[in-house]
Write an enzyme that holds these catalytic residues in place. Structure first.
Site, short mmCIF file in Angstrom:
data_model
loop_
_atom_site.label_atom_id
_atom_site.label_comp_id
_atom_site.label_asym_id
_atom_site.label_seq_id
_atom_site.Cartn_x
_atom_site.Cartn_y
_atom_site.Cartn_z
N ASP A 94 -18.16 14.54 18.53
CA ASP A 94 -17.25 15.24 17.63
C ASP A 94 -17.52 16.73 17.79
O ASP A 94 -18.68 17.14 17.95
CB ASP A 94 -17.47 14.80 16.18
CG ASP A 94 -16.33 15.21 15.25
OD1 ASP A 94 -16.10 16.43 15.10
OD2 ASP A 94 -15.68 14.32 14.68
N GLY A 100 -6.89 6.00 16.69
CA GLY A 100 -6.46 7.24 16.07
C GLY A 100 -4.97 7.48 16.03
O GLY A 100 -4.46 8.08 15.08
N ARG A 109 -10.42 -2.28 6.61
CA ARG A 109 -9.58 -3.15 7.45
C ARG A 109 -9.42 -2.60 8.86
O ARG A 109 -9.26 -3.35 9.82
CB ARG A 109 -8.23 -3.41 6.78
CG ARG A 109 -7.31 -2.22 6.53
CD ARG A 109 -6.46 -1.85 7.71
NE ARG A 109 -5.17 -1.30 7.31
CZ ARG A 109 -4.47 -0.45 8.03
NH1 ARG A 109 -4.96 0.02 9.18
NH2 ARG A 109 -3.29 -0.03 7.60
N LYS A 132 0.85 -1.19 0.00
CA LYS A 132 0.00 0.00 0.00
C LYS A 132 0.89 1.24 0.00
O LYS A 132 1.80 1.36 0.81
CB LYS A 132 -0.93 0.01 1.20
CG LYS A 132 -1.95 1.16 1.17
CD LYS A 132 -2.99 1.03 2.26
CE LYS A 132 -2.43 1.35 3.62
NZ LYS A 132 -3.46 1.36 4.67
#
Length: 329
Positions: free
Chosen positions: A164, A221, A115, A71
């Site tokens: 958020d 994150g 994924r 990737k």
């Protein structure tokens, strides 16, 4: 032979969540058994362009199949305003390890989201309480969607609280899932009190101060040195499971407290591969808070690419392209 070109819609359509979760779990098992080759992620730093390139190659052998790929992904923070492009873009080259033929070139950005959600689902399946019904999500960006889609496969999620600072992002998330779940916006503290919590933000100082007594946390994150989402006290009091020792201590959720000497080897329970293979136990009745520190492994990309390619090839999807001149010997 032709190479399949798979755009974002092709990848999304063929990355069936249940199948990707199984493949990603197989990737963790292969890693634990030593059936992978996964060189360290390499970086090309481009400060003059406010960005970088990252290459992630891997080979893995599961029980009934093997696969290889690389990737190529970037992070360019000026892209949205300067070039009307995403900050992060990825391209996956998926190859046949037997003869090196490039079976597919596919969108790596959608692949990454799929994924990453699957990895959280695998960890949740092994580390969350069996009767978990509530999921908190901190960060309502693109990664949050696959967190819910995947985790709801392994637990009977009914209530979802998303936090958020961007109200528009919260509203978009709620609108997307309102017909499937009891979903609402809420504070970080409300999200952190759920049975399962996934944090998917790029912050560099803790935003989650405390979690529920038996909450399982997917810390997704932190993927670069200096990033952290959780107060270190949460880690010190938790059963901490990582995806890879080198990556996590360098750039995972534990990297900042690790560099400051607040955490050491004794504070880590083990790697997820040890748990999925039964080398170590997952959640036990004695466990309180559990944390999965995920940095993202190249074998997860390869495993997901395997699912996408096999399904797309079987169903005749994607665009065949004569990338390789097979007449050349």
């Amino acid at each position: 032979m032709e190479t399949l070109l798979l755009d974002p819609e092709d990848v999304a359509d063929n990355a069936r969540t249940e199948e990707v979760i199984v493949a990603v779990e197989e990737a963790f098992a292969a890693y634990q058994h030593g059936n992978v080759q996964m060189p360290a992620k390499s970086y090309i730093e481009l400060p003059e362009y406010s960005g970088d390139f990252r290459s992630m190659p891997a080979y893995m052998a599961a029980d009934e199949w093997d696969a290889a790929g690389v990737k190529w992904v970037n992070v360019h923070t000026d892209n949205p305003e300067g070039y009307d492009l995403p900050t992060v873009m990825g391209t996956m080259i998926y190859s046949n390890p037997r003869n090196a033929f490039p079976l597919a070139i596919m969108d790596g950005t959608t692949l990454t989201r799929q994924r990453t959600g699957a990895a959280a689902a695998v960890a949740t399946d092994h580390l969350a309480v069996e009767d978990a019904t509530s999921l908190g999500i901190v960060g309502a960006g693109v990664q949050s969607y696959t967190q819910l889609e995947a985790i709801s496969v392994v637990r009977d999620i009914e209530e979802v609280v998303v936090a958020d600072k961007r109200q528009s992002a919260v509203e978009a998330f709620v609108d997307r899932f309102a017909e499937e779940f009891d979903v609402r916006g809420g504070s970080i503290a409300e999200a952190a009190g759920c049975d399962v919590l996934s944090t998917v933000t790029p912050v560099r100082s803790p935003i989650v101060d405390a979690v529920g007594e038996h909450t399982h946390v997917n810390a997704m994150g932190a993927d670069a040195e200096g990033k952290q989402e959780l107060d270190p006290e949460i880690l010190l009091d938790a059963k901490v499971v990582i995806d890879d020792y080198e990556q996590c201590t360098h750039s995972g959720e534990i990297n900042v407290p690790w560099s400051r000497g607040l955490l050491d080897d004794g504070d880590l329970y083990g790697e997820l591969g040890e748990i999925v293979t039964g080398a170590k136990a997952g959640r036990t009745p004695e466990d309180g808070v559990t944390v999965f520190d995920s940095t993202g492994l190249a074998i997860q990309d390869v495993a997901t690419a395997h699912v996408v390619y096999e399904r797309a090839n079987e169903d005749g999807e994607g665009t065949p392209y004569a990338l390789v001149d097979t007449e050349v010997r």
